[in-house]
Design an enzyme around this catalytic site. Structure first.
Site, PDB file in Angstrom:
ATOM      1  N   TYR A   1      44.872 -23.672  12.512  1.00  0.00           N
ATOM      2  CA  TYR A   1      44.597 -22.321  12.008  1.00  0.00           C
ATOM      3  C   TYR A   1      45.779 -21.402  12.311  1.00  0.00           C
ATOM      4  CZ  TYR A   1      43.003 -17.537  11.969  1.00  0.00           C
ATOM      5  OH  TYR A   1      42.945 -16.187  11.751  1.00  0.00           O
TER       6      TYR A   1
ATOM      7  N   ALA B   1      41.078 -16.401   3.807  1.00  0.00           N
ATOM      8  CA  ALA B   1      41.525 -17.529   4.634  1.00  0.00           C
ATOM      9  C   ALA B   1      40.324 -18.131   5.340  1.00  0.00           C
ATOM     10  CB  ALA B   1      42.539 -17.061   5.683  1.00  0.00           C
TER      11      ALA B   1
ATOM     12  N   ASN C   1      41.164  -9.847  18.909  1.00  0.00           N
ATOM     13  CA  ASN C   1      39.774 -10.249  18.621  1.00  0.00           C
ATOM     14  C   ASN C   1      39.013  -9.168  17.861  1.00  0.00           C
ATOM     15  OD1 ASN C   1      40.640 -12.171  20.711  1.00  0.00           O
ATOM     16  ND2 ASN C   1      38.509 -12.825  20.608  1.00  0.00           N
TER      17      ASN C   1
ATOM     18  N   HIS D   1      31.609 -16.319  17.134  1.00  0.00           N
ATOM     19  CA  HIS D   1      32.257 -15.272  17.921  1.00  0.00           C
ATOM     20  C   HIS D   1      31.352 -14.723  19.011  1.00  0.00           C
ATOM     21  CE1 HIS D   1      34.764 -15.247  14.212  1.00  0.00           C
ATOM     22  NE2 HIS D   1      35.670 -15.368  15.162  1.00  0.00           N
ATOM     23  N   LEU D   2      32.005 -14.324  20.083  1.00  0.00           N
ATOM     24  CA  LEU D   2      31.263 -13.962  21.290  1.00  0.00           C
ATOM     25  C   LEU D   2      30.275 -12.809  21.070  1.00  0.00           C
ATOM     26  CD1 LEU D   2      30.831 -14.354  24.347  1.00  0.00           C
ATOM     27  CD2 LEU D   2      32.642 -12.654  24.706  1.00  0.00           C
TER      28      LEU D   2
ATOM     29  N   LYS E   1      48.923 -19.726   9.612  1.00  0.00           N
ATOM     30  CA  LYS E   1      49.321 -18.309   9.483  1.00  0.00           C
ATOM     31  C   LYS E   1      50.801 -18.131   9.827  1.00  0.00           C
ATOM     32  CE  LYS E   1      45.270 -16.411   8.561  1.00  0.00           C
ATOM     33  NZ  LYS E   1      44.984 -15.487   7.478  1.00  0.00           N
TER      34      LYS E   1
ATOM     35  N   THR F   1      47.538 -13.481  12.962  1.00  0.00           N
ATOM     36  CA  THR F   1      46.658 -13.670  14.122  1.00  0.00           C
ATOM     37  C   THR F   1      47.439 -13.873  15.419  1.00  0.00           C
ATOM     38  OG1 THR F   1      45.058 -15.213  15.098  1.00  0.00           O
ATOM     39  CG2 THR F   1      46.540 -16.132  13.475  1.00  0.00           C
TER      40      THR F   1
ATOM     41  N   ASN G   1      44.106 -24.246   2.126  1.00  0.00           N
ATOM     42  CA  ASN G   1      43.557 -22.911   1.796  1.00  0.00           C
ATOM     43  C   ASN G   1      44.408 -21.762   2.336  1.00  0.00           C
ATOM     44  OD1 ASN G   1      41.254 -21.455   0.597  1.00  0.00           O
ATOM     45  ND2 ASN G   1      40.981 -20.705   2.688  1.00  0.00           N
TER      46      ASN G   1
ATOM     47  N   LEU H   1      33.748 -15.986  -2.625  1.00  0.00           N
ATOM     48  CA  LEU H   1      32.421 -15.896  -2.001  1.00  0.00           C
ATOM     49  C   LEU H   1      32.035 -17.151  -1.222  1.00  0.00           C
ATOM     50  CD1 LEU H   1      30.333 -13.901  -4.669  1.00  0.00           C
ATOM     51  CD2 LEU H   1      31.668 -13.026  -2.745  1.00  0.00           C
TER      52      LEU H   1
HETATM   53  N1  UDP Z   1      33.015 -17.462  24.140  1.00  0.00           N
HETATM   54  C1  UDP Z   1      32.010 -17.896  24.994  1.00  0.00           C
HETATM   55  N2  UDP Z   1      30.836 -18.317  24.435  1.00  0.00           N
HETATM   56  C2  UDP Z   1      30.614 -18.343  23.091  1.00  0.00           C
HETATM   57  C3  UDP Z   1      31.645 -17.879  22.232  1.00  0.00           C
HETATM   58  C4  UDP Z   1      32.842 -17.458  22.792  1.00  0.00           C
HETATM   59  O1  UDP Z   1      32.160 -17.900  26.217  1.00  0.00           O
HETATM   60  O2  UDP Z   1      29.529 -18.775  22.673  1.00  0.00           O
HETATM   61  C5  UDP Z   1      34.284 -16.997  24.732  1.00  0.00           C
HETATM   62  C6  UDP Z   1      35.500 -17.786  24.253  1.00  0.00           C
HETATM   63  O3  UDP Z   1      35.718 -18.886  25.110  1.00  0.00           O
HETATM   64  C7  UDP Z   1      36.598 -16.737  24.344  1.00  0.00           C
HETATM   65  C8  UDP Z   1      35.888 -15.416  24.083  1.00  0.00           C
HETATM   66  O4  UDP Z   1      34.495 -15.674  24.285  1.00  0.00           O
HETATM   67  O5  UDP Z   1      37.137 -16.697  25.634  1.00  0.00           O
HETATM   68  C9  UDP Z   1      36.076 -14.905  22.669  1.00  0.00           C
HETATM   69  O6  UDP Z   1      35.789 -15.958  21.778  1.00  0.00           O
HETATM   70  P1  UDP Z   1      35.638 -15.753  20.215  1.00  0.00           P
HETATM   71  O7  UDP Z   1      35.211 -17.068  19.621  1.00  0.00           O
HETATM   72  O8  UDP Z   1      34.783 -14.564  19.936  1.00  0.00           O
HETATM   73  O9  UDP Z   1      37.114 -15.372  19.732  1.00  0.00           O
HETATM   74  P2  UDP Z   1      38.503 -16.153  19.916  1.00  0.00           P
HETATM   75  O10 UDP Z   1      39.082 -15.654  21.211  1.00  0.00           O
HETATM   76  O11 UDP Z   1      38.230 -17.613  19.902  1.00  0.00           O
HETATM   77  O12 UDP Z   1      39.302 -15.695  18.740  1.00  0.00           O
END
Ligand code: UDP
Length: 334
Positions: A145, A79, A174, A193-194, A149, A121, A96, A36
């Protein structure tokens, strides 16, 4: 068809909890082990799973768990997954993500448990040398990271050689979206995440979304990613389990749609789904972001008979928006 008990490490996390739901729908018997730290108790249907709060590195606890529940297979989600943090604090990630699972593997070996499904990943590939990325693409991770993996994949291959452990390395692209019920979803703290960040901006919970880089060699200058719905990831785990139960050999499998969308396209889709204007700020590139990551998912189709059901980012964003507007408003109480 249910066979033995399944041990799900990290089953209270984002992808783990969606997979738990899916496995329960298939009448599987599930034991969840989660400390958790990032997982949420409320993400689990506690009336239908055996939940053990604890750490996979706790040898005595894991031994007791195996003695009592005799799991037939392990689905390993537990993870840390913040790329930036892994660069700043690599030992935390190797401890971890690489060292802790060794305790789990030693216990599996002692108990003769020989099926393992790893949450791996696309970050294990590093900067792509070709697009789309198939599983034979060189693995040259550019952050701890991804490296943790990739190294664990190597450990698992060595365990196969030594004592016949069979693994499926599911290399996620993603992950996004939420369960259609709106009852469970993505709740990371901090959120990086975006899609959740874009929706938080749409909901007025943050002032704007910053686009990390507009000068990439892509049609609109922003990064392209392959967004794979979390429910599609969940169904792939069930099929990977079936593959191992039917005697499948150790294998790596990409999980993506094979279709890439730019950051600007994601934001435009979120505006269409939410009916709101999303304030955007153009920022510099984020260190370590390749311009384009898109999977070649044909092996998953051929070997696992898996196909992503949610191909459109609109569906991902729609389900994530439902989670944000559901009873829990995108955040678990615990
Ligand atoms: N991204 C962005 N602004 C944010 C977060 C992410 O422009 O505030 C972009 C990031 O540069 C990548 C895409 O969105 O190109 C997806 O990013 P995320 O962190 O969701 O996943 P990742 O690709 O890092 O696993």
């Amino acid at each position: 068809m249910s066979q033995g008990t399944l041990l799900i490490t990290g089953g209270a996390g984002y992808i783990g909890s969606h997979t738990v739901r899916h496995l329960l729908e298939q009448n599987e018997r599930v034991v969840v082990l989660d400390n958790l730290v990032f997982g949420h108790r409320a993400a689990l249907p506690l009336d239908r799973v055996t939940f053990i709060e604890g750490d996979m590195a706790d040898a005595a606890l894991v031994e007791k768990l195996f003695a009592e529940h005799k799991p037939e297979a392990v689905l390993h989600f537990a993870a840390f997954a913040y790329v930036g943090e892994s660069v700043a604090n690599p030992l935390k990630y190797y401890r971890n993500n690489l060292a802790a699972p060794l305790t789990l593997l030693e216990t599996m070996q002692r108990h003769g448990c020989k099926r393992f499904i790893l949450s791996s990943t696309c970050a294990s590939y590093g900067d792509p040398v070709r697009i789309p990325i198939d599983e034979s693409h060189p693995q040259a991770p550019v952050n701890p990271y991804g490296a943790s993996k990739w190294m664990l994949e190597r450990v698992l291959r060595d365990c196969d050689t030594a004592w016949g452990l069979k693994s499926v390395f599911l290399r996620y692209f993603n992950a996004s979206g939420s369960h259609p019920s709106g009852e469970i979803g993505e709740d990371h703290n901090p959120e990086t995440h975006l899609i959740p960040l874009v929706l938080q901006a749409a909901a007025g919970q943050r002032e704007h979304i910053t686009i990390f880089g507009t000068d990439y060699p892509t049609p609109d200058g922003t990064c392209i990613r392959d967004y794979i719905h979390v429910c599609d990831l969940a169904s792939a785990h069930a099929l990977a389990l079936k593959f191992l139960r039917e005697g499948g050999d150790t294998i790596a499998v990409n999980l993506g749609t094979g279709r890439g969308f730019s950051v600007k396209e994601v934001i435009a889709t979120a505006e269409a789904v939410t009916g709101r204007k999303i304030p955007v700020v153009f920022g510099p590139r984020r260190a370590g972001d390749p311009s384009e990551l898109v999977a070649d998912p044909s092996r998953a189709m051929e070997i696992l008979r898996w196909q992503a059901a949610h191909l459109e980012p609109r569906e991902h964003i729609d389900s994530a928006w439902r989670w944000m507007n559901g009873a829990q408003r995108g955040h678990y109480a615990d």
